[in-house]
Design a protein around this motif. Structure first.
Motif, mmCIF file in Angstrom:
data_model
loop_
_atom_site.group_PDB
_atom_site.id
_atom_site.type_symbol
_atom_site.label_atom_id
_atom_site.label_comp_id
_atom_site.label_asym_id
_atom_site.label_seq_id
_atom_site.Cartn_x
_atom_site.Cartn_y
_atom_site.Cartn_z
ATOM 1 N N SER A 75 0.819 -1.208 0.000
ATOM 2 C CA SER A 75 0.000 0.000 0.000
ATOM 3 C C SER A 75 0.865 1.276 0.000
ATOM 4 O O SER A 75 0.400 2.324 -0.435
ATOM 5 C CB SER A 75 -0.915 -0.005 1.225
ATOM 6 O OG SER A 75 -0.142 -0.050 2.411
ATOM 7 N N ASN A 76 2.071 1.181 0.500
ATOM 8 C CA ASN A 76 2.899 2.385 0.601
ATOM 9 C C ASN A 76 4.175 2.323 -0.236
ATOM 10 O O ASN A 76 4.953 3.273 -0.245
ATOM 11 C CB ASN A 76 3.268 2.656 2.054
ATOM 12 C CG ASN A 76 4.053 1.506 2.663
ATOM 13 O OD1 ASN A 76 4.129 0.421 2.061
ATOM 14 N ND2 ASN A 76 4.606 1.731 3.854
ATOM 15 N N GLN A 77 4.414 1.214 -0.929
ATOM 16 C CA GLN A 77 5.657 1.101 -1.683
ATOM 17 C C GLN A 77 5.548 -0.016 -2.715
ATOM 18 O O GLN A 77 4.872 -1.037 -2.488
ATOM 19 C CB GLN A 77 6.849 0.827 -0.743
ATOM 20 C CG GLN A 77 8.199 0.912 -1.419
ATOM 21 C CD GLN A 77 9.328 0.636 -0.445
ATOM 22 O OE1 GLN A 77 9.214 -0.295 0.355
ATOM 23 N NE2 GLN A 77 10.394 1.421 -0.513
ATOM 24 N N ILE A 78 6.182 0.195 -3.849
ATOM 25 C CA ILE A 78 6.272 -0.821 -4.896
ATOM 26 C C ILE A 78 7.758 -1.097 -5.119
ATOM 27 O O ILE A 78 8.540 -0.160 -5.370
ATOM 28 C CB ILE A 78 5.610 -0.362 -6.205
ATOM 29 C CG1 ILE A 78 4.122 -0.114 -5.991
ATOM 30 C CG2 ILE A 78 5.824 -1.378 -7.311
ATOM 31 C CD1 ILE A 78 3.420 0.450 -7.207
ATOM 32 N N THR A 79 8.161 -2.338 -5.019
ATOM 33 C CA THR A 79 9.542 -2.732 -5.262
ATOM 34 C C THR A 79 9.553 -3.778 -6.347
ATOM 35 O O THR A 79 8.544 -4.469 -6.587
ATOM 36 C CB THR A 79 10.191 -3.293 -3.992
ATOM 37 O OG1 THR A 79 9.444 -4.442 -3.553
ATOM 38 C CG2 THR A 79 10.247 -2.254 -2.889
ATOM 39 N N GLY A 80 10.680 -3.911 -7.019
ATOM 40 C CA GLY A 80 10.762 -4.900 -8.071
ATOM 41 C C GLY A 80 12.167 -5.070 -8.581
ATOM 42 O O GLY A 80 13.121 -4.436 -8.103
ATOM 43 N N THR A 81 12.259 -5.953 -9.639
ATOM 44 C CA THR A 81 13.551 -6.282 -10.229
ATOM 45 C C THR A 81 13.485 -6.080 -11.728
ATOM 46 O O THR A 81 12.493 -6.479 -12.379
ATOM 47 C CB THR A 81 13.930 -7.740 -9.931
ATOM 48 O OG1 THR A 81 13.859 -7.959 -8.523
ATOM 49 C CG2 THR A 81 15.322 -8.041 -10.413
ATOM 50 N N MET A 82 14.526 -5.445 -12.261
ATOM 51 C CA MET A 82 14.631 -5.276 -13.700
ATOM 52 C C MET A 82 15.158 -6.552 -14.315
ATOM 53 O O MET A 82 15.697 -7.441 -13.633
ATOM 54 C CB MET A 82 15.567 -4.110 -14.016
ATOM 55 C CG MET A 82 15.193 -2.786 -13.306
ATOM 56 S SD MET A 82 13.700 -2.030 -13.953
ATOM 57 C CE MET A 82 14.276 -1.542 -15.575
ATOM 58 N N LYS A 83 14.939 -6.682 -15.658
ATOM 59 C CA LYS A 83 15.438 -7.859 -16.360
ATOM 60 C C LYS A 83 16.974 -7.926 -16.363
ATOM 61 O O LYS A 83 17.552 -9.003 -16.519
ATOM 62 C CB LYS A 83 14.904 -7.854 -17.789
ATOM 63 C CG LYS A 83 13.406 -8.141 -17.861
ATOM 64 C CD LYS A 83 12.911 -8.208 -19.304
ATOM 65 C CE LYS A 83 11.409 -8.553 -19.331
ATOM 66 N NZ LYS A 83 10.881 -8.634 -20.718
ATOM 67 N N ASN A 84 17.630 -6.783 -16.198
ATOM 68 C CA ASN A 84 19.108 -6.783 -16.119
ATOM 69 C C ASN A 84 19.624 -7.055 -14.710
ATOM 70 O O ASN A 84 20.821 -7.004 -14.468
ATOM 71 C CB ASN A 84 19.676 -5.473 -16.639
ATOM 72 C CG ASN A 84 19.190 -4.277 -15.832
ATOM 73 O OD1 ASN A 84 18.452 -4.440 -14.849
ATOM 74 N ND2 ASN A 84 19.565 -3.090 -16.270
ATOM 75 N N GLY A 85 18.691 -7.312 -13.758
ATOM 76 C CA GLY A 85 19.083 -7.655 -12.397
ATOM 77 C C GLY A 85 19.039 -6.508 -11.428
ATOM 78 O O GLY A 85 19.146 -6.719 -10.208
ATOM 79 N N ASP A 86 18.909 -5.272 -11.876
ATOM 80 C CA ASP A 86 18.848 -4.130 -10.968
ATOM 81 C C ASP A 86 17.520 -4.119 -10.228
ATOM 82 O O ASP A 86 16.484 -4.551 -10.747
ATOM 83 C CB ASP A 86 19.012 -2.821 -11.739
ATOM 84 C CG ASP A 86 20.381 -2.688 -12.367
ATOM 85 O OD1 ASP A 86 21.303 -3.400 -11.905
ATOM 86 O OD2 ASP A 86 20.534 -1.886 -13.327
ATOM 87 N N THR A 87 17.552 -3.616 -9.003
ATOM 88 C CA THR A 87 16.356 -3.474 -8.191
ATOM 89 C C THR A 87 15.942 -2.021 -8.146
ATOM 90 O O THR A 87 16.766 -1.116 -8.346
ATOM 91 C CB THR A 87 16.579 -4.005 -6.779
ATOM 92 O OG1 THR A 87 17.641 -3.266 -6.177
ATOM 93 C CG2 THR A 87 16.910 -5.484 -6.791
ATOM 94 N N PHE A 88 14.658 -1.811 -7.857
ATOM 95 C CA PHE A 88 14.147 -0.452 -7.804
ATOM 96 C C PHE A 88 13.032 -0.397 -6.773
ATOM 97 O O PHE A 88 12.517 -1.430 -6.316
ATOM 98 C CB PHE A 88 13.637 -0.007 -9.181
ATOM 99 C CG PHE A 88 12.448 -0.769 -9.671
ATOM 100 C CD1 PHE A 88 11.149 -0.348 -9.376
ATOM 101 C CD2 PHE A 88 12.606 -1.936 -10.406
ATOM 102 C CE1 PHE A 88 10.043 -1.072 -9.808
ATOM 103 C CE2 PHE A 88 11.503 -2.650 -10.833
ATOM 104 C CZ PHE A 88 10.224 -2.230 -10.536
ATOM 105 N N ALA A 89 12.658 0.836 -6.431
ATOM 106 C CA ALA A 89 11.557 1.076 -5.494
ATOM 107 C C ALA A 89 10.895 2.387 -5.863
ATOM 108 O O ALA A 89 11.554 3.328 -6.310
ATOM 109 C CB ALA A 89 12.058 1.096 -4.062
ATOM 110 N N THR A 90 9.572 2.428 -5.683
ATOM 111 C CA THR A 90 8.827 3.653 -5.960
ATOM 112 C C THR A 90 7.618 3.699 -5.048
ATOM 113 O O THR A 90 7.246 2.692 -4.432
ATOM 114 C CB THR A 90 8.417 3.739 -7.422
ATOM 115 O OG1 THR A 90 7.820 5.018 -7.668
ATOM 116 C CG2 THR A 90 7.409 2.648 -7.775
ATOM 117 N N VAL A 91 6.990 4.851 -4.971
ATOM 118 C CA VAL A 91 5.803 5.049 -4.131
ATOM 119 C C VAL A 91 4.579 5.102 -5.043
ATOM 120 O O VAL A 91 4.532 5.903 -5.995
ATOM 121 C CB VAL A 91 5.906 6.336 -3.309
ATOM 122 C CG1 VAL A 91 4.634 6.545 -2.474
ATOM 123 C CG2 VAL A 91 7.132 6.286 -2.411
#
Length: 654
Positions: A75-91
């Motif tokens: 509910s307060n954050q979206i996290t994930g993984t790119m196809k190149n292996g990098d991770t990310f986070a957004t609101v």
């Protein structure tokens, strides 16, 4: 003398069984360091993110471009993984219902997760950290106040820096004090007071409140104070006068009060204040107004020594070499009841002092302490200790097992005249002039009945002098007679006259500069201070100002212009008369002058006995004579000579 330090490493009031202060400080700083690491770690964990933080719009663009592999939606954050292996986070943006559709169309795997719950304990700890820090500082300050704040503590700048000494190791007694018998006898009575006060109190006597030791530097004032403590077996506090005065107003007075409080707890005891002139100078003199920090400290010291409250059993011993600048209120009876002069030792005292210091040195059978005492007039106890040490160092450098008389003689020459300058080179003509110059001094000295006996003559350069004639008195001279002064004036002119007779008026060198300076000073004293001028009479024409001579004092000539002109004429007359006496002696014995100068060139150093034998028999019986004079290296330097003093204190001419 051993270093003044408590064997247990503690000051007054310390507890031998308590924790080590050094360990306590280490533990405190270690705790602070660990706390800082914990705070940094907590903040680091609180600020951590699962990956690179990106904008929500950028996240949607990457999903549409097919760059995202999978995401986790909360509910307060979206996290994930790119196809190149990098991770990310957004609101995420609330109300965006099209996100799952976009993810399905792009073939992105997604799942939901619960929102991160904040760490309540961590949150509370971070919020309360400033209050904990303030309480810690307050607690530390309170501890300092409760334990009295040592001299080195944060609250201890107003505490006394006096050190409590124990004499379990390196104990000094009166047996270690020699050469100042009168001062020692004065202070032995204080020891008797401390040992058996009833013996004096039953007759109405009171223990002295203070004793002021006055003497030149190195005469043994501090050693005497330690000997008193060692003999009496009482606590001994030591402090320097400069330890009282600080840049903060009132600190000096506070330290004086604290010092006497410590002394009362350990009474009977001795408080030794070294260099008391740093705090006890005459009030109202010098820079600053009457309420400056130094004078406040002195006022508090005066009150503590003799005020309304009696300090029974506390004896103040102070030392200074500037008694003339001390405040009169400090010197009156009731504060410093006794002023003990610690003089420079006489010949008997020097012999005893040498015997004390020679106990630590392996001596050869030929060492004669009486001869050394004769040759060291004006030496203090510290000077004699340095002489013995220099002799021991010379013997060690020469790989000897015993310290012989030769090492003591060489050490004495080094201390009085400087080290030999064997690396200096001068021409044969300059060396010849030096030999005749010293021969002139020596010959005039032998022919003047009132002159001191010659001890040694040399043309080996030492210090700033290229050569010198040393004379030693038979005894210590406490006053000088008129015939002795005229003889010294004639001897001082002997070197210049010898140059004039042998080399001519145009070849006279600057080597007699110090001789002329000595003769002028002696003649001026005879005329202006000692009343030895027939025209001026027994009057004093020079007055001392600003202290006493040898410690910044200056001389001022009193009288009219006519009187000053007459003084200058009388001084010139005395020096010219001495020049005429030396000329009459050397002109009548030119052959002896040549003989002595040639011997100086050949042997470079002659003793007084060898000089007398040479003039009486025409030869010197010495087995170590060189084959030829020119075979010896040429020493010296073509620089103006700076000769030594005459009379009973040093060398007679250069």
């Amino acid at each position: 003398m051993n270093e003044d330090k408590d064997p247990q490493g503690q000051g007054p009031g310390g507890s031998p069984g308590g924790p080590n202060p050094w360990m306590k400080s280490l533990m405190v700083w270690g705790g602070i360091f660990l706390a800082l690491l914990l705070v940094v770690s907590m903040f680091g964990q609180a600020g951590q993110t699962p990956g690179q933080s990106i904008r929500y719009s950028e996240f949607r663009d990457r999903v549409a471009a097919g760059s995202v592999k999978d995401v986790q939606i909360a509910s307060n954050q979206i996290t994930g993984t790119m196809k190149n292996g990098d991770t990310f986070a957004t609101v995420p943006i609330a109300g965006d219902t099209s996100l799952t559709t976009l993810l399905d169309e792009s073939g992105v795997s997604y799942s939901g997760k619960e929102a991160d719950q904040p760490n309540v304990i961590l949150y509370l700890l971070i919020q309360s950290l400033p209050f904990i820090l303030i309480l810690g500082i307050a607690f530390f300050a309170l501890r300092q106040v409760q334990k009295g704040g040592g001299a080195g503590g944060a609250m201890g700048f107003g505490k006394s820096k006096a050190k409590l000494l124990t004499e379990k190791q390196g104990r000094v007694t009166f047996d270690d004090v020699a050469g100042i018998d009168e001062a020692r006898e004065e202070l032995e009575e204080i020891v008797e007071f401390l040992r058996d006060p009833r013996r004096f109190s039953k007759l109405g006597g009171q223990i002295p409140k203070g004793a002021l030791l006055v003497g030149s530097p190195g005469t043994g004032k501090t050693l005497l104070a330690r000997a008193i403590a060692g003999e009496a077996g009482v606590p001994f506090f030591t402090i320097s006068g400069s330890d009282f005065v600080e840049m903060f107003v009132g600190v000096g007075a506070s330290r004086v009060r604290d010092m006497f409080e410590q002394a009362k707890k350990n009474a009977p005891c001795i408080v030794f204040i070294d260099e008391i002139d740093a705090v006890g100078r005459h009030r109202g003199h010098g820079l600053g107004n009457s309420n400056d920090e130094r004078e406040q400290t002195l006022n508090q010291l005066l009150v503590e020594m003799d005020g309304f409250e009696a300090n029974e059993g506390i004896i103040i011993i102070a030392a200074t070499n500037r008694p003339d600048v001390l405040d009169p209120a400090l010197l009156r009876p009731g504060r410093f009841d006794r002023q003990v002069v610690v003089p420079v030792p006489d010949i008997d005292g020097r012999e005893k002092i040498l015997a004390v210091h020679m106990k630590k040195v392996p001596l050869a059978p030929d060492v004669n302490s009486r001869t050394l005492a004769r040759g060291t007039p004006g030496f203090s106890g510290a000077d004699l200790a340095n002489l013995v040490n220099e002799a021991a160092l010379l013997a060690a450098r020469r790989n000897k097992r015993l310290v012989a008389m030769q090492e003591f003689e060489d050490a004495k020459d080094k201390v009085m005249m400087g080290a030999e300058r064997r690396s200096m080179v001068m021409t044969d003509d300059e060396k010849k002039m030096t030999a005749y110059h010293e021969a002139g001094h020596a010959l005039v000295s032998l022919r003047e009945p009132a002159s001191d006996p010659i001890h040694k003559a040399t043309i080996i350069p030492r210090g700033r002098a290229l050569g010198m004639v040393m004379r030693l008195p038979e005894r210590d001279n406490y006053s000088y007679h008129r015939d002795k002064m005229h003889a010294d004036l004639a001897v001082s002119m002997g070197g210049r006259v010898a140059e004039e007779l042998i080399f001519g008026h145009d070849k006279v060198s600057s080597g007699a500069s110090s001789d002329i300076q000595y003769a002028t000073t002696l003649a001026r004293n005879m005329v202006t201070k000692w009343g030895m001028s027939e025209k001026l009479g027994p009057l004093q024409y020079e007055q001392q100002q600003e202290g006493y001579l040898g410690y910044g004092g200056s001389q001022r000539t009193m009288g009219s212009d006519e009187t000053n002109k007459l003084i200058d004429a009388e001084i010139k007359g005395l020096v010219e008369s001495a020049h005429a006496r030396a000329t009459a002696i050397l002109a009548g014995e030119t052959d002896k002058l040549h003989l002595l100068a040639q011997a100086m060139l050949e042997y470079e150093t002659l003793t007084g006995d060898e000089i007398r034998d040479l003039l009486d028999t025409g030869k010197i019986d010495r087995p170590d004579a060189p084959a030829t004079p020119t075979a010896r290296p040429v020493r010296g330097s073509a620089i103006p000579r700076a000769g030594k003093r005459f009379g009973g204190e040093a060398a007679a001419g250069a």
